[in-house]
Design a protein around this motif. Structure first.
Motif, PDB file in Angstrom:
ATOM      1  N   UNK A 190       0.816  -1.218   0.000  1.00  0.00           N
ATOM      2  CA  UNK A 190       0.000   0.000   0.000  1.00  0.00           C
ATOM      3  C   UNK A 190       0.849   1.268   0.000  1.00  0.00           C
ATOM      4  N   UNK A 191       2.166   1.107  -0.091  1.00  0.00           N
ATOM      5  CA  UNK A 191       3.050   2.261  -0.126  1.00  0.00           C
ATOM      6  C   UNK A 191       3.533   2.719   1.230  1.00  0.00           C
ATOM      7  N   UNK A 192       2.976   2.166   2.306  1.00  0.00           N
ATOM      8  CA  UNK A 192       3.415   2.518   3.658  1.00  0.00           C
ATOM      9  C   UNK A 192       4.634   1.701   4.049  1.00  0.00           C
ATOM     10  N   UNK A 193       5.385   2.228   5.008  1.00  0.00           N
ATOM     11  CA  UNK A 193       6.543   1.500   5.505  1.00  0.00           C
ATOM     12  C   UNK A 193       6.133   0.490   6.572  1.00  0.00           C
ATOM     13  N   UNK A 194       6.884  -0.579   6.631  1.00  0.00           N
ATOM     14  CA  UNK A 194       6.601  -1.596   7.623  1.00  0.00           C
ATOM     15  C   UNK A 194       7.887  -2.263   8.089  1.00  0.00           C
ATOM     16  N   UNK A 195       7.716  -3.219   8.997  1.00  0.00           N
ATOM     17  CA  UNK A 195       8.843  -4.000   9.486  1.00  0.00           C
ATOM     18  C   UNK A 195       8.647  -5.457   9.099  1.00  0.00           C
ATOM     19  N   UNK A 196       9.700  -6.052   8.557  1.00  0.00           N
ATOM     20  CA  UNK A 196       9.708  -7.467   8.199  1.00  0.00           C
ATOM     21  C   UNK A 196      10.516  -8.225   9.238  1.00  0.00           C
ATOM     22  N   UNK A 197       9.979  -9.340   9.717  1.00  0.00           N
ATOM     23  CA  UNK A 197      10.686 -10.158  10.695  1.00  0.00           C
ATOM     24  C   UNK A 197      11.602 -11.134   9.982  1.00  0.00           C
ATOM     25  N   UNK A 198      12.869 -11.105  10.355  1.00  0.00           N
ATOM     26  CA  UNK A 198      13.854 -12.012   9.768  1.00  0.00           C
ATOM     27  C   UNK A 198      13.937 -13.285  10.608  1.00  0.00           C
ATOM     28  N   UNK A 199      14.059 -14.414   9.932  1.00  0.00           N
ATOM     29  CA  UNK A 199      14.220 -15.685  10.647  1.00  0.00           C
ATOM     30  C   UNK A 199      14.961 -16.650   9.732  1.00  0.00           C
ATOM     31  N   UNK A 200      15.847 -17.437  10.310  1.00  0.00           N
ATOM     32  CA  UNK A 200      16.601 -18.406   9.522  1.00  0.00           C
ATOM     33  C   UNK A 200      15.677 -19.538   9.061  1.00  0.00           C
ATOM     34  N   UNK A 201      15.935 -20.052   7.880  1.00  0.00           N
ATOM     35  CA  UNK A 201      15.052 -21.056   7.284  1.00  0.00           C
ATOM     36  C   UNK A 201      14.971 -22.331   8.108  1.00  0.00           C
ATOM     37  N   UNK A 202      16.018 -22.627   8.894  1.00  0.00           N
ATOM     38  CA  UNK A 202      16.024 -23.870   9.673  1.00  0.00           C
ATOM     39  C   UNK A 202      15.499 -23.679  11.100  1.00  0.00           C
ATOM     40  N   UNK A 203      15.001 -22.492  11.398  1.00  0.00           N
ATOM     41  CA  UNK A 203      14.484 -22.218  12.740  1.00  0.00           C
ATOM     42  C   UNK A 203      12.979 -22.432  12.777  1.00  0.00           C
ATOM     43  N   UNK A 204      12.491 -22.955  13.899  1.00  0.00           N
ATOM     44  CA  UNK A 204      11.064 -23.117  14.123  1.00  0.00           C
ATOM     45  C   UNK A 204      10.680 -22.278  15.331  1.00  0.00           C
ATOM     46  N   UNK A 205       9.642 -21.487  15.205  1.00  0.00           N
ATOM     47  CA  UNK A 205       9.164 -20.664  16.311  1.00  0.00           C
ATOM     48  C   UNK A 205       8.044 -21.401  17.015  1.00  0.00           C
ATOM     49  N   UNK A 206       8.252 -21.743  18.259  1.00  0.00           N
ATOM     50  CA  UNK A 206       7.253 -22.465  19.040  1.00  0.00           C
ATOM     51  C   UNK A 206       6.428 -21.488  19.863  1.00  0.00           C
ATOM     52  N   UNK A 207       5.138 -21.743  19.959  1.00  0.00           N
ATOM     53  CA  UNK A 207       4.262 -20.917  20.783  1.00  0.00           C
ATOM     54  C   UNK A 207       4.394 -21.324  22.246  1.00  0.00           C
ATOM     55  N   UNK A 208       3.859 -20.488  23.135  1.00  0.00           N
ATOM     56  CA  UNK A 208       3.893 -20.796  24.570  1.00  0.00           C
ATOM     57  C   UNK A 208       3.143 -22.088  24.865  1.00  0.00           C
TER      58      UNK A 208
END
Length: 382
Positions: A190-208
């Motif tokens: 949409x033309x606005x600025x944002x933040x992209x989260x970087x993460x390594x391809x071999x990493x898994x983010x687990x929820x609480x």
């Protein structure tokens, strides 16, 4: 058996296969329960003044940046709407004498305000914690962004979440320089600025919830920890529905959910899981319910996602304070011995701010009654 890689290798194929579709039933049960007051949450200092704590800290930040650490009321009186203060700013400052000290200024005999020594000590503690544990706090923002469909969020959305995540008000002036490579500025569609989260391809983010299940060594579908309020009883039909709901497959907030039927029970369990994970990232594991609306589209939540709070009173508590509704994650306050929800580094500091606000009430009562001040200890944390 419950190592991170083994868990994901066994669960993810189920979600990605066509077989997963058969679990997506739409047996909606009209869960209608009366709200039940829980005095436990009313007795917790940090939850007792939820709407006032944020503008109080904003005023503190303004005053402490002044060269002499004091400011005339004329410099603040017209900033009430910006600071989300209802009524006069001067009245708000005078409401908290344990935080703000009033005196007559050097010119024109006008009211000035400075911070009390106790407040300055707490502010210094907050700054030291952020210096030591800044990356840990920023990682919470990274996880919030990773929950979004595109793994990026607009800056205007993030700005509204900084307080809840424990990040400084000026964080977005240089997010890349303070995120240790976790975040990257991007231009959105949409033309606005944002933040992209970087993460390594071999990493898994687990929820609480996943971490708690691994800690407890539970087999089968991941279920929510339930904490019934005293006197809150469910009808048998609803209890049966809840048992079935707990046995449904769990879709992590960090996983692709495009294959889910939005009208299925599995989709509702995902929505409850997203809200559970979202609140687990916040400093005090609570938020004003209306402030979560801006995240709806980005986190893939339905239009009436707030109904999940009403349908799952053993997971979420609705705290009615200051003529508005706050949602509290019960597990963060009741499940201390078993939960894997990580305590926010700034939680103890926020508690100290809240304690000074409670002491202010006692000071004002003492002044009105001309009786000596008696300090009362609060807190019912585990």
């Amino acid at each position: 058996m419950f190592g991170g890689r083994n868990l994901w290798e066994s669960v993810l194929p189920l979600f990605s296969s066509k077989k997963f579709c058969k679990f997506q039933k739409a047996s909606y049960v009209d869960v209608s329960m009366r709200w039940k007051k829980d005095p436990f949450f009313d007795s917790i200092d940090i939850l007792s003044k939820p709407r006032e704590l944020r503008p109080l800290c904003s005023l503190k930040n303004i005053i402490i940046k002044e060269p002499d650490k004091c400011i005339p009321i004329s410099a603040l009186s017209k900033r009430g709407r910006e600071l989300e203060i209802s009524g006069r700013v001067a009245s708000f400052l005078r409401r908290y004498p344990a935080v703000f000290e009033e005196f007559r200024g050097p010119k024109h005999n006008l009211p000035w305000f400075r911070l009390t020594p106790e407040l300055i000590d707490v502010d210094q503690e907050e700054r030291e914690i952020y210096l030591r544990r800044g990356p840990e706090i920023v990682s919470r923002l990274q996880r919030l962004i990773l929950m979004s469909k595109t793994k990026m969020l607009p800056l205007r959305i993030i700005q509204g979440m900084l307080w809840h995540l424990g990040l400084p008000e000026d964080f977005l002036k240089n997010p890349e320089g303070t995120s240790d490579g976790l975040l990257r500025m991007v231009e959105m569609e949409d033309g606005n600025q944002g933040l992209l989260a970087e993460i390594h391809s071999n990493e898994q983010t687990l929820s609480a919830l996943q971490k708690t299940a691994m800690k407890m060594g539970k087999n089968g579908p991941i279920a929510f920890s339930l904490f019934p309020s005293r006197g809150l009883r469910l009808k048998k039909k609803i209890e049966s529905w809840l048992d079935d709901f707990q046995r449904l497959p769990y879709v992590s907030p960090y996983e692709d959910f495009s294959n889910l039927d939005p009208n299925s029970d599995v989709s509702e369990k995902r929505v409850a899981g997203v809200l559970h994970e979202l609140l687990s990232l916040f400093v005090d594991n609570s938020a004003e319910r209306r402030r979560l609306l801006c995240l709806r589209k980005h986190l893939g939540l339905p239009q009436k996602f707030h109904k999940v709070f009403d349908r799952h009173p053993h997971v979420f508590y609705l705290l009615l304070k200051s003529k508005t509704c706050f949602v509290v994650l019960k597990e963060a306050y009741y499940g201390c011995s078993t939960s894997e929800i990580e305590t926010h580094p700034l939680l103890e500091v926020r508690k100290k701010y809240a304690k000074l606000m409670i002491e202010s009430d006692a000071i004002l009562r003492s002044r009105r009654s001309n009786k000596p001040l008696v300090k009362i200890e609060h807190e019912n944390d585990c």
